[in-house]
Design a protein around this motif. Structure first.
Motif, mmCIF file in Angstrom:
data_model
loop_
_atom_site.group_PDB
_atom_site.id
_atom_site.type_symbol
_atom_site.label_atom_id
_atom_site.label_comp_id
_atom_site.label_asym_id
_atom_site.label_seq_id
_atom_site.Cartn_x
_atom_site.Cartn_y
_atom_site.Cartn_z
ATOM 1 N N THR A 1 84.730 -19.629 36.916
ATOM 2 C CA THR A 1 85.851 -20.266 37.605
ATOM 3 C C THR A 1 87.042 -20.469 36.686
ATOM 4 O OG1 THR A 1 84.903 -22.444 37.100
ATOM 5 C CG2 THR A 1 84.349 -21.462 39.238
ATOM 6 N N SER A 2 86.831 -20.321 35.368
ATOM 7 C CA SER A 2 87.936 -20.525 34.425
ATOM 8 C C SER A 2 88.795 -19.279 34.257
ATOM 9 C CB SER A 2 87.381 -20.949 33.059
ATOM 10 O OG SER A 2 86.585 -19.918 32.493
ATOM 11 N N VAL A 3 88.367 -18.164 34.812
ATOM 12 C CA VAL A 3 89.110 -16.900 34.688
ATOM 13 C C VAL A 3 89.775 -16.569 36.013
ATOM 14 C CG1 VAL A 3 88.928 -14.426 34.253
ATOM 15 C CG2 VAL A 3 87.592 -16.026 32.881
ATOM 16 N N ASN A 4 91.083 -16.363 35.983
ATOM 17 C CA ASN A 4 91.836 -15.980 37.170
ATOM 18 C C ASN A 4 91.805 -14.463 37.306
ATOM 19 O OD1 ASN A 4 94.294 -15.060 38.697
ATOM 20 N ND2 ASN A 4 94.537 -17.268 38.960
ATOM 21 N N ALA A 5 91.127 -13.973 38.324
ATOM 22 C CA ALA A 5 90.945 -12.525 38.485
ATOM 23 C C ALA A 5 92.271 -11.810 38.694
ATOM 24 C CB ALA A 5 90.001 -12.237 39.647
ATOM 25 N N GLY A 6 93.209 -12.431 39.406
ATOM 26 C CA GLY A 6 94.506 -11.800 39.631
ATOM 27 C C GLY A 6 95.295 -11.637 38.347
ATOM 28 N N ALA B 1 91.354 -2.876 36.377
ATOM 29 C CA ALA B 1 92.496 -3.642 36.888
ATOM 30 C C ALA B 1 92.433 -3.740 38.407
ATOM 31 C CB ALA B 1 93.803 -2.997 36.446
ATOM 32 N N ALA B 2 92.168 -2.609 39.066
ATOM 33 C CA ALA B 2 92.063 -2.611 40.527
ATOM 34 C C ALA B 2 90.873 -3.442 40.982
ATOM 35 C CB ALA B 2 91.938 -1.173 41.045
ATOM 36 N N THR B 3 89.758 -3.336 40.282
ATOM 37 C CA THR B 3 88.565 -4.095 40.639
ATOM 38 C C THR B 3 88.809 -5.592 40.505
ATOM 39 O OG1 THR B 3 87.138 -2.269 39.932
ATOM 40 C CG2 THR B 3 86.116 -4.435 40.135
ATOM 41 N N ALA B 4 89.519 -5.991 39.458
ATOM 42 C CA ALA B 4 89.834 -7.410 39.277
ATOM 43 C C ALA B 4 90.698 -7.914 40.423
ATOM 44 C CB ALA B 4 90.533 -7.625 37.936
ATOM 45 N N ALA C 1 80.973 -10.388 35.005
ATOM 46 C CA ALA C 1 80.565 -11.635 34.353
ATOM 47 C C ALA C 1 81.763 -12.543 34.110
ATOM 48 C CB ALA C 1 79.856 -11.329 33.035
ATOM 49 N N LEU C 2 82.891 -11.955 33.722
ATOM 50 C CA LEU C 2 84.106 -12.739 33.482
ATOM 51 C C LEU C 2 84.629 -13.363 34.773
ATOM 52 C CD1 LEU C 2 86.269 -10.592 31.017
ATOM 53 C CD2 LEU C 2 85.405 -12.890 30.615
ATOM 54 N N THR C 3 84.708 -12.563 35.822
ATOM 55 C CA THR C 3 85.305 -13.053 37.064
ATOM 56 C C THR C 3 84.368 -13.977 37.829
ATOM 57 O OG1 THR C 3 84.639 -10.964 38.144
ATOM 58 C CG2 THR C 3 86.903 -11.133 37.337
ATOM 59 N N ASP C 4 83.103 -14.033 37.442
ATOM 60 C CA ASP C 4 82.190 -15.015 38.032
ATOM 61 C C ASP C 4 82.511 -16.423 37.538
ATOM 62 O OD1 ASP C 4 80.814 -13.247 39.581
ATOM 63 O OD2 ASP C 4 79.162 -12.962 38.172
ATOM 64 N N GLN D 1 99.842 -10.992 23.763
ATOM 65 C CA GLN D 1 100.365 -10.347 24.972
ATOM 66 C C GLN D 1 99.443 -10.530 26.174
ATOM 67 O OE1 GLN D 1 103.511 -8.983 24.785
ATOM 68 N NE2 GLN D 1 103.342 -9.910 22.751
ATOM 69 N N VAL D 2 98.155 -10.688 25.908
ATOM 70 C CA VAL D 2 97.190 -10.892 26.992
ATOM 71 C C VAL D 2 96.306 -12.083 26.651
ATOM 72 C CG1 VAL D 2 97.169 -8.438 27.589
ATOM 73 C CG2 VAL D 2 95.454 -9.329 26.002
ATOM 74 N N SER D 3 95.573 -12.566 27.631
ATOM 75 C CA SER D 3 94.685 -13.707 27.431
ATOM 76 C C SER D 3 93.444 -13.308 26.647
ATOM 77 C CB SER D 3 94.269 -14.279 28.783
ATOM 78 O OG SER D 3 93.511 -13.321 29.503
#
Length: 271
Positions: free
Chosen positions: A23-28, A103-106, A18-21, A72-74
């Motif tokens: 466009t405002s979230v950078n999956a990398g 992490a790998a999936t992202a 849901a997060l990576t769908d 430390q993280v977003s």
């Protein structure tokens, strides 16, 4: 993973999708942050146990995670980790394993969004073949006395500019932080995750001679019908293969000629 941990991981993967769908979230970037949290909880055993203690209030654990991660993280990464510690885990280590999977999936999602997932799948497979064919390289990459920086530099010399950035990141994390796994099993797990991104199974096809495009298409179609899922073919050539071809899907190994196997698949489908 079993029981509660399996359910918790499934829920976390749904939240990640849901997060990576968005466009405002950078999956990398999300992958890098989740990998950093994985490393933190892998080191801090006491913290990991607190965050997975079923006797502790779920919201209190989520708030603790947010405070510790701080700036430390977003926000998306913090939200994802907070949701994970709210869940029940069968073992405290399962939380770290799940974070590593996410992490790998992202990272694989980032490759998919860029239209490079097929390249990453193939590069992971080829790198595994290179490692299995070179005892010296495997020894260098798994040497416990070698520093992380030395291993990273070796991988940059091997993959830098020759592989997708996602492939290099995934392999580097695996080599520098194996977490008790063998290099081979780690690469196999990454290949399976890559295949799952497209809901495909992986077939390792070893043939005596290179397959033609029509042969690849027929074999892929026959295997997809046989297993009921899309099939990604990892191709290798070995002149000593008996019967002309060897196909491995998971733990199942199929030996025989291409024509014989396709014919057998058709008979099996016919009942």
């Amino acid at each position: 993973m079993n029981g509660a941990s399996r359910e918790a991981l499934a829920a976390a993967r749904e939240r990640l999708d849901a997060l990576t769908d968005s466009t405002s979230v950078n999956a990398g970037s999300l992958a890098d942050e989740l990998a950093a949290v994985t490393a933190l909880l892998d080191r801090e055993v006491s913290l990991r146990r607190v965050l997975t203690d079923p006797a502790q209030d779920a919201e209190a654990k989520a708030e603790l995670a947010r405070r510790l991660l701080g700036t430390q993280v977003s926000g998306p990464s913090a939200d994802l980790v907070a949701g994970m510690v709210r869940s029940r885990w069968s073992q405290s280590r399962d939380l770290v394993d799940a974070l590593e999977v996410l992490a790998a999936t992202a990272d694989l999602t980032a490759a998919q969004q860029a239209g490079k997932l097929d390249d990453v799948e193939d590069e992971l497979f080829r790198f595994g073949r290179i490692v299995s064919g070179s005892m010296d390289l495997r020894a260098a990459l798994t040497d416990r006395k070698a520093t992380t920086s030395a291993k990273g530099e070796l991988l940059r010399s091997l993959l830098g500019g020759r592989a997708q950035p996602v492939t290099e990141r995934l392999v580097t994390r695996l080599v520098t932080a194996p977490r008790g796994r063998s290099l081979e099993s780690g690469l196999e797990s990454l290949s399976k995750l890559a295949a799952e991104r497209r809901d495909r199974m992986v077939a390792i096809v070893t043939s005596a001679v290179p397959l033609s495009d029509p042969q690849k298409q027929r074999l892929g179609a026959a295997l997809a019908k046989l297993y009921g899922r899309k099939m990604h073919l990892n191709l290798d050539v070995d002149p000593e293969v008996l019967g002309g071809i060897r196909v491995q899907v998971g733990d199942e190994v199929i030996n025989g000629s291409l024509a014989d196997r396709i014919e057998a698949a058709g008979r099996r489908l016919a009942g």
